[in-house]
Design a protein around this motif. Structure first.
Motif, PDB file in Angstrom:
ATOM      1  N   TRP A  91       0.857  -1.192   0.000  1.00 12.23           N
ATOM      2  CA  TRP A  91       0.000   0.000   0.000  1.00 12.23           C
ATOM      3  C   TRP A  91       0.903   1.256   0.000  1.00 12.23           C
ATOM      4  CZ3 TRP A  91      -3.634   1.031   4.810  1.00 12.23           C
ATOM      5  CH2 TRP A  91      -4.469   2.111   4.547  1.00 12.23           C
ATOM      6  N   GLN A  92       1.916   1.229   0.861  1.00 12.43           N
ATOM      7  CA  GLN A  92       2.833   2.376   0.890  1.00 12.43           C
ATOM      8  C   GLN A  92       3.587   2.514  -0.437  1.00 12.43           C
ATOM      9  OE1 GLN A  92       5.122   1.545   4.472  1.00 12.43           O
ATOM     10  NE2 GLN A  92       3.888   2.974   5.657  1.00 12.43           N
ATOM     11  N   VAL A  93       3.935   1.383  -1.028  1.00 13.27           N
ATOM     12  CA  VAL A  93       4.633   1.434  -2.323  1.00 13.27           C
ATOM     13  C   VAL A  93       3.723   2.107  -3.364  1.00 13.27           C
ATOM     14  CG1 VAL A  93       5.507   0.006  -4.226  1.00 13.27           C
ATOM     15  CG2 VAL A  93       6.097  -0.567  -1.866  1.00 13.27           C
ATOM     16  N   ALA A  94       2.437   1.715  -3.360  1.00 12.79           N
ATOM     17  CA  ALA A  94       1.510   2.315  -4.329  1.00 12.79           C
ATOM     18  C   ALA A  94       1.367   3.820  -4.072  1.00 12.79           C
ATOM     19  CB  ALA A  94       0.152   1.624  -4.250  1.00 12.79           C
ATOM     20  N   ILE A  95       1.325   4.190  -2.795  1.00 14.64           N
ATOM     21  CA  ILE A  95       1.220   5.616  -2.454  1.00 14.64           C
ATOM     22  C   ILE A  95       2.461   6.362  -2.962  1.00 14.64           C
ATOM     23  CG2 ILE A  95       1.281   7.225  -0.506  1.00 14.64           C
ATOM     24  CD1 ILE A  95      -0.425   5.166   1.050  1.00 14.64           C
ATOM     25  N   CYS A  96       3.616   5.776  -2.733  1.00 16.25           N
ATOM     26  CA  CYS A  96       4.861   6.416  -3.188  1.00 16.25           C
ATOM     27  C   CYS A  96       4.857   6.558  -4.705  1.00 16.25           C
ATOM     28  CB  CYS A  96       6.080   5.602  -2.753  1.00 16.25           C
ATOM     29  SG  CYS A  96       6.370   5.711  -0.981  1.00 16.25           S
ATOM     30  N   PHE A  97       4.360   5.539  -5.386  1.00 17.60           N
ATOM     31  CA  PHE A  97       4.283   5.585  -6.852  1.00 17.60           C
ATOM     32  C   PHE A  97       3.464   6.813  -7.278  1.00 17.60           C
ATOM     33  CE2 PHE A  97       2.966   4.693 -11.078  1.00 17.60           C
ATOM     34  CZ  PHE A  97       3.759   3.686 -11.611  1.00 17.60           C
ATOM     35  N   GLY A 237       5.435   7.292   7.468  1.00 18.58           N
ATOM     36  CA  GLY A 237       4.183   6.768   6.929  1.00 18.58           C
ATOM     37  C   GLY A 237       4.262   6.454   5.445  1.00 18.58           C
ATOM     38  N   PHE A 238       5.371   6.842   4.796  1.00 14.53           N
ATOM     39  CA  PHE A 238       5.529   6.544   3.373  1.00 14.53           C
ATOM     40  C   PHE A 238       6.306   5.239   3.161  1.00 14.53           C
ATOM     41  CE2 PHE A 238       4.985  10.900   1.424  1.00 14.53           C
ATOM     42  CZ  PHE A 238       5.031  11.672   2.565  1.00 14.53           C
ATOM     43  N   GLY A 239       6.979   4.765   4.219  1.00 15.39           N
ATOM     44  CA  GLY A 239       7.873   3.613   4.027  1.00 15.39           C
ATOM     45  C   GLY A 239       9.282   4.038   3.636  1.00 15.39           C
ATOM     46  N   ILE A 240       9.477   5.348   3.489  1.00 20.80           N
ATOM     47  CA  ILE A 240      10.790   5.837   3.050  1.00 20.80           C
ATOM     48  C   ILE A 240      11.853   5.516   4.096  1.00 20.80           C
ATOM     49  CG2 ILE A 240      12.155   7.890   2.533  1.00 20.80           C
ATOM     50  CD1 ILE A 240       9.613   9.264   1.580  1.00 20.80           C
ATOM     51  N   MET A 241      11.505   5.773   5.348  1.00 25.34           N
ATOM     52  CA  MET A 241      12.520   5.619   6.395  1.00 25.34           C
ATOM     53  C   MET A 241      12.832   4.147   6.673  1.00 25.34           C
ATOM     54  SD  MET A 241      13.645   8.475   6.872  1.00 25.34           S
ATOM     55  CE  MET A 241      13.216  10.095   6.311  1.00 25.34           C
ATOM     56  N   VAL A 242      11.844   3.275   6.438  1.00 23.60           N
ATOM     57  CA  VAL A 242      12.110   1.832   6.554  1.00 23.60           C
ATOM     58  C   VAL A 242      13.126   1.458   5.472  1.00 23.60           C
ATOM     59  CG1 VAL A 242      11.085  -0.474   6.376  1.00 23.60           C
ATOM     60  CG2 VAL A 242       9.775   1.389   7.403  1.00 23.60           C
ATOM     61  N   THR A 243      12.883   1.953   4.264  1.00 24.84           N
ATOM     62  CA  THR A 243      13.765   1.614   3.143  1.00 24.84           C
ATOM     63  C   THR A 243      15.181   2.130   3.393  1.00 24.84           C
ATOM     64  OG1 THR A 243      11.840   1.906   1.725  1.00 24.84           O
ATOM     65  CG2 THR A 243      13.974   1.752   0.631  1.00 24.84           C
ATOM     66  N   TYR A 244      15.291   3.400   3.753  1.00 19.34           N
ATOM     67  CA  TYR A 244      16.628   3.969   3.962  1.00 19.34           C
ATOM     68  C   TYR A 244      17.358   3.251   5.111  1.00 19.34           C
ATOM     69  CZ  TYR A 244      16.718   7.932   0.667  1.00 19.34           C
ATOM     70  OH  TYR A 244      16.789   8.718  -0.464  1.00 19.34           O
ATOM     71  N   ALA A 245      16.611   2.911   6.170  1.00 14.50           N
ATOM     72  CA  ALA A 245      17.272   2.266   7.314  1.00 14.50           C
ATOM     73  C   ALA A 245      17.665   0.827   6.990  1.00 14.50           C
ATOM     74  CB  ALA A 245      16.352   2.285   8.531  1.00 14.50           C
ATOM     75  N   SER A 246      17.086   0.258   5.909  1.00 17.07           N
ATOM     76  CA  SER A 246      17.424  -1.124   5.582  1.00 17.07           C
ATOM     77  C   SER A 246      18.854  -1.227   5.036  1.00 17.07           C
ATOM     78  CB  SER A 246      16.424  -1.702   4.582  1.00 17.07           C
ATOM     79  OG  SER A 246      16.636  -1.145   3.301  1.00 17.07           O
ATOM     80  N   TYR A 247      19.462  -0.090   4.738  1.00 16.95           N
ATOM     81  CA  TYR A 247      20.852  -0.107   4.256  1.00 16.95           C
ATOM     82  C   TYR A 247      21.836   0.239   5.368  1.00 16.95           C
ATOM     83  CZ  TYR A 247      18.191   0.132  -0.047  1.00 16.95           C
ATOM     84  OH  TYR A 247      17.285  -0.125  -1.036  1.00 16.95           O
ATOM     85  N   LEU A 248      21.346   0.242   6.620  1.00 20.34           N
ATOM     86  CA  LEU A 248      22.226   0.565   7.743  1.00 20.34           C
ATOM     87  C   LEU A 248      22.967  -0.680   8.202  1.00 20.34           C
ATOM     88  CD1 LEU A 248      19.975   2.803  10.012  1.00 20.34           C
ATOM     89  CD2 LEU A 248      22.147   3.484   8.979  1.00 20.34           C
ATOM     90  N   GLY A 249      24.124  -0.465   8.795  1.00 25.13           N
ATOM     91  CA  GLY A 249      24.855  -1.577   9.391  1.00 25.13           C
ATOM     92  C   GLY A 249      24.228  -1.938  10.726  1.00 25.13           C
ATOM     93  N   ARG A 250      24.637  -3.067  11.260  1.00 27.79           N
ATOM     94  CA  ARG A 250      23.979  -3.539  12.475  1.00 27.79           C
ATOM     95  C   ARG A 250      24.348  -2.761  13.719  1.00 27.79           C
ATOM     96  NH1 ARG A 250      24.803  -8.954  10.424  1.00 27.79           N
ATOM     97  NH2 ARG A 250      22.950  -9.347   9.180  1.00 27.79           N
ATOM     98  N   ARG A 251      25.370  -1.921  13.621  1.00 29.80           N
ATOM     99  CA  ARG A 251      25.742  -1.177  14.811  1.00 29.80           C
ATOM    100  C   ARG A 251      25.242   0.261  14.786  1.00 29.80           C
ATOM    101  NH1 ARG A 251      30.034  -3.582  17.676  1.00 29.80           N
ATOM    102  NH2 ARG A 251      30.376  -5.622  16.784  1.00 29.80           N
ATOM    103  N   ALA A 252      24.476   0.582  13.784  1.00 26.66           N
ATOM    104  CA  ALA A 252      24.050   1.982  13.642  1.00 26.66           C
ATOM    105  C   ALA A 252      23.211   2.419  14.839  1.00 26.66           C
ATOM    106  CB  ALA A 252      23.239   2.113  12.372  1.00 26.66           C
ATOM    107  N   ASP A 253      23.452   3.644  15.252  1.00 29.54           N
ATOM    108  CA  ASP A 253      22.691   4.238  16.351  1.00 29.54           C
ATOM    109  C   ASP A 253      21.356   4.722  15.781  1.00 29.54           C
ATOM    110  OD1 ASP A 253      21.549   5.926  18.168  1.00 29.54           O
ATOM    111  OD2 ASP A 253      23.415   6.904  18.740  1.00 29.54           O
ATOM    112  N   LEU A 254      20.263   4.100  16.207  1.00 30.57           N
ATOM    113  CA  LEU A 254      18.967   4.435  15.604  1.00 30.57           C
ATOM    114  C   LEU A 254      18.321   5.645  16.238  1.00 30.57           C
ATOM    115  CD1 LEU A 254      17.587   0.811  15.252  1.00 30.57           C
ATOM    116  CD2 LEU A 254      18.623   2.222  13.491  1.00 30.57           C
TER     117      LEU A 254
END
Ligand code: PFF
Length: 521
Positions: A91-97, A237-254
Motif C-alpha cells: 500500500w505504501q509502495v503504491a502511495i509512493c508511486f 508513513g511513506f515507508g521511506i525511512m524503513v527503506t533507507y534504514a534497511s541499508y544501515l549496518g547492524r551497529r548503527a545508532d537508531l
C-alpha cells in the motif's frame, strides 16, 4: 529477494544526509509557514513540538528500527513481522508511486521558474501567467486536451537525473547526491533568509508569524494541524525511512540518528518560516495591505506570491534564483527517496538487479508522470490526488501499521530491545506509550476530522464526479493495488542471505561485510 549482498550506506553522515534530504522538502518551505500562521502563530510551536516528541520521533524510530532489523524494504520487512502485514508495505509502495508522479512535476515547474526569474517573465500578473501562458491549464478539470512542451521537457530532465542517481546505487548515487545537495540547500536558503530579513517590512512579517495566539491551543483543529505537519514533514508513513534504514549496518545508532534528523528537519522548517514571512512582510508593506491579504501556501505561495515579490524588489532575479533553486533541491532529494521505496521493494520481491529495476519501475513512474502531468490538465490532477493521497493514504497506512505492530502483533517491546542494543539514547516506556496510545489516537482523530470536512464541502470546489475519479479512486486504488500485489504467491526467487529467527541480528551472512569491519554506517 536480491541475489547480491544488501547495499550499505558508506557512512553514518551519508545516511543522515539522505534521511534529512527526504524530510526536508516542499512541506518545509511552502506548508509549514502557512500552517503555523493559520494555527496560532508563535503558539503553534508548542503543539508542534509536542507532536514531534510524542508521535513524529517515536514513529521515525519505529521505521528506522523495522528497516534496520529486517534489512528489507517495507513489504518484505513487514512480511517478516507477519505475513498479512505486507499489504501495508505494498500500500505504501503504491502511495509512493502516485506521489512521485506528481511531485516531480513541481520540480519541473521550479526549474522553469529559475529561468523565468531572469527578466521576470511572468509579467504583471503571475497568476494569469502560471495557469495561462505557462501551464495552459484547461478550463474543465478532467479532460486532457493536449500536452505542454514547456512542462514536458524539464519533467523529462528531472526523471532522467533521478533515474541516473538511483541507478548508481545507494552509496554512489543517493548518498553522494544528498551529501552535495543538502549542504548546498542550506547555504542557498541561508543567503535567501538573510536577504529577506533586510527587506522593508520583514519585521512585520515575522511579527505576524510569531505573535502567539494562545487561545488557539484550545482548538482541536490546531492540534490536528500540528500532528499533520509533523507526519508529512518527517516523511513518516511513506515507508521511506524503513527503506533507507534497511541499508544501515547492524551497529548503527537508531535513536540518535532519529533525533538528529528530526531536529534538523524542524530547524529548517523554522528557518523557512522566517524566510517566507519576512518576504511576505515586504510584499504586504510594498502593496500597503495587511499580511493576511498576501499570506499564501503551496503552489500559490511559490508560483504566484513569490514571483510578485521578486518583481517588486531590486535585483529580484537573484532572489528568484535562490528561492527556486532551493525549492528544486529540497524537492529533488525527497523525490529520490520516494522512488527508491518503489524500486527497492520490487527488487526485494523479485530479485531483480538494481539497474533493470530502476529502468523498469522508475521508467514506468516517469512515463505515467509525463503522460498525466505534462498535460494541460496536470494541475487539476495534481491538486486532487495530492489532497486525497495525503489525507487517506499516508496517514491511514501509518495508523493501520502502528495498530498492527502495537496491538495485534504486540511487537513494540522486541523492537524496543532491538533499537536499544545499539542506540545511544535508550528507549523507555514513553516510546511504547507514544506509539501504542498517543499516535493511534491522534491519527484516528485526524482521520475522522478530515472525513467530516470532506463531506461538508467538496475539496477545492471541484465537482463530486471529478473528486471521485481523481481523488477518492486514487486513495482507495492505492490500497486495492496493495492488497492485489500481496495476493501474488511469494516464492523466494533469489539467494537471499538466510536470516536467523527474529530478524537481522545474527552474524553477517556470506558475502556481507562483517560488522566489525564497518562501524561507521
Ligand atoms: N517530508 C517531505 C516534505 O516535507 O516535502 C514529504 C515528502 C513528500 C517526501 C513527497 C517525499 C515525497 F516524495
Amino acid at each position: 529477494m536480491s541475489q547480491q549482498p544488501r547495499e550499505r550506506w558508506g557512512s553514518r553522515a551519508g545516511f543522515l544526509f539522505a534521511a534529512i534530504g527526504s524530510a526536508i522538502g516542499l512541506g518545509n518551505i511552502w506548508r509549514f509557514p502557512a500552517e503555523a500562521y493559520k494555527n496560532g502563530g508563535g503558539a503553534f510551536l508548542l503543539p508542534y513540538l509536542i507532536a514531534l516528541l510524542t508521535a513524529g520521533l517515536p514513529l521515525l524510530i519505529l521505521e528506522y528500527t523495522v528497516g534496520r532489523k529486517y534489512r528489507q524494504s517495507p513489504p518484505a520487512a513487514y512480511r517478516e513481522l507477519a505475513k498479512p502485514a505486507q499489504v501495508i508495505g505494498w500500500w505504501q509502495v503504491a502511495i509512493c508511486f502516485v506521489i512521485a508522479t506528481y511531485y516531480a512535476v513541481i520540480l519541473a515547474w521550479g526549474i522553469r521558474y529559475i529561468g523565468f526569474s531572469f527578466g521576470e517573465q511572468w509579467g504583471d500578473d503571475p497568476e494569469k501567467f502560471l495557469f495561462g501562458e505557462f501551464l495552459q491549464a484547461s478550463e474543465t478539470p478532467g479532460d486532457i486536451g493536449g500536452y505542454v512542451g514547456g512542462v514536458f521537457w524539464p519533467l523529462l530532465a528531472v526523471w532522467l537525473v533521478v533515474l541516473l542517481i538511483l541507478a548508481m546505487g545507494v552509496r554512489r548515487g543517493i548518498e553522494k547526491a544528498n551529501i552535495i545537495f543538502i549542504p548546498s540547500l542550506v547555504l542557498f536558503f541561508l543567503i535567501l533568509v538573510i536577504r529577506a530579513l533586510t527587506l522593508d517590512g520583514a519585521a512585520d512579517g515575522l511579527d505576524a508569524l510569531f505573535t502567539p495566539d494562545w487561545s488557539a491551543l484550545g482548538e482541536g483543529s490546531v492540534w490536528v494541524a500540528a500532528y499533520g505537519q509533523i507526519f508529512f514533514s518527517l516523511s513518516v508513513g511513506f515507508g521511506i525511512m524503513v527503506t533507507y534504514a534497511s541499508y544501515l549496518g547492524r551497529r548503527a545508532d537508531l535513536t540518535g540518528s532519529a533525533l538528529v534528523a528530526g531536529f534538523a528537519n524542524s530547524s529548517f522548517e523554522i528557518l523557512a518560516g522566517i524566510g517566507v514571512f519576512a518576504t511576505l512582510g515586504f510584499m504586504a508593506s510594498s502593496a500597503g495591505v495587511p499580511i493576511d491579504e498576501v499570506a499564501a501556501e503551496g503552489l500559490g505561495l511559490a508560483f504566484v506570491a513569490f514571483p510578485t515579490v521578486i518583481s517588486s524588489m531590486p535585483a529580484g532575479w537573484f532572489f528568484g534564483l535562490l528561492f527556486f533553486t532551493s525549492l528544486v533541491i529540497a524537492g529533488f532529494t525527497s523525490l529520490i527517496s520516494i522512488v527508491q521505496v518503489v524500486v527497492a521493494s520490487v527488487q526485494d520481491r523479485t530479485g531483480m538487479a538494481r539497474v533493470p529495476a530502476v529502468l523498469g519501475v522508475g521508467g514506468l513512474i516517469a512515463l505515467v508522470s509525463l503522460l498525466l502531468f505534462s498535460s494541460d490538465n496536470g494541475v487539476h490532477f495534481l491538486d486532487a490526488s495530492d489532497h486525497f493521497i495525503n489525507q487517506y493514504g499516508i496517514a491511514m497506512a501509518a495508523l493501520v501499521f502502528v495498530i498492527i505492530v502495537a496491538w495485534w502483533l504486540r511487537r513494540l517491546p522486541t523492537l524496543q530491545e532491538h533499537a536499544n542494543l545499539t542506540s545511544a539514547v535508550r528507549l523507555g516506556k514513553w516510546w511504547l506509550v507514544c506509539l501504542g496510545i498517543i499516535t493511534p489516537l491522534v491519527l484516528g482523530w485526524m482521520m475522522v476530522d478530515s472525513l467530516r470536512t470532506e463531506f461538508d464541502e467538496n475539496y477545492g470546489g471541484y465537482t463530486t464526479d471529478f473528486l471521485v475519479k481523481y481523488g477518492w479512486s486514487v486513495a482507495i486504488g492505492a490500497l486495492a493495488v496493495g492488497i492485489l500485489i500481496s495476493l501474488i504467491p511469494w516464492r523466494r526467487t533469489g539467494g537471499a542471505p538466510p536470516r536467523p529467527p527474529g530478524g537481522g541480528d545474527g552474524p553477517a551472512a556470506p558475502g556481507e561485510t562483517p560488522d566489525s569491519e564497518r562501524r561507521s554506517a
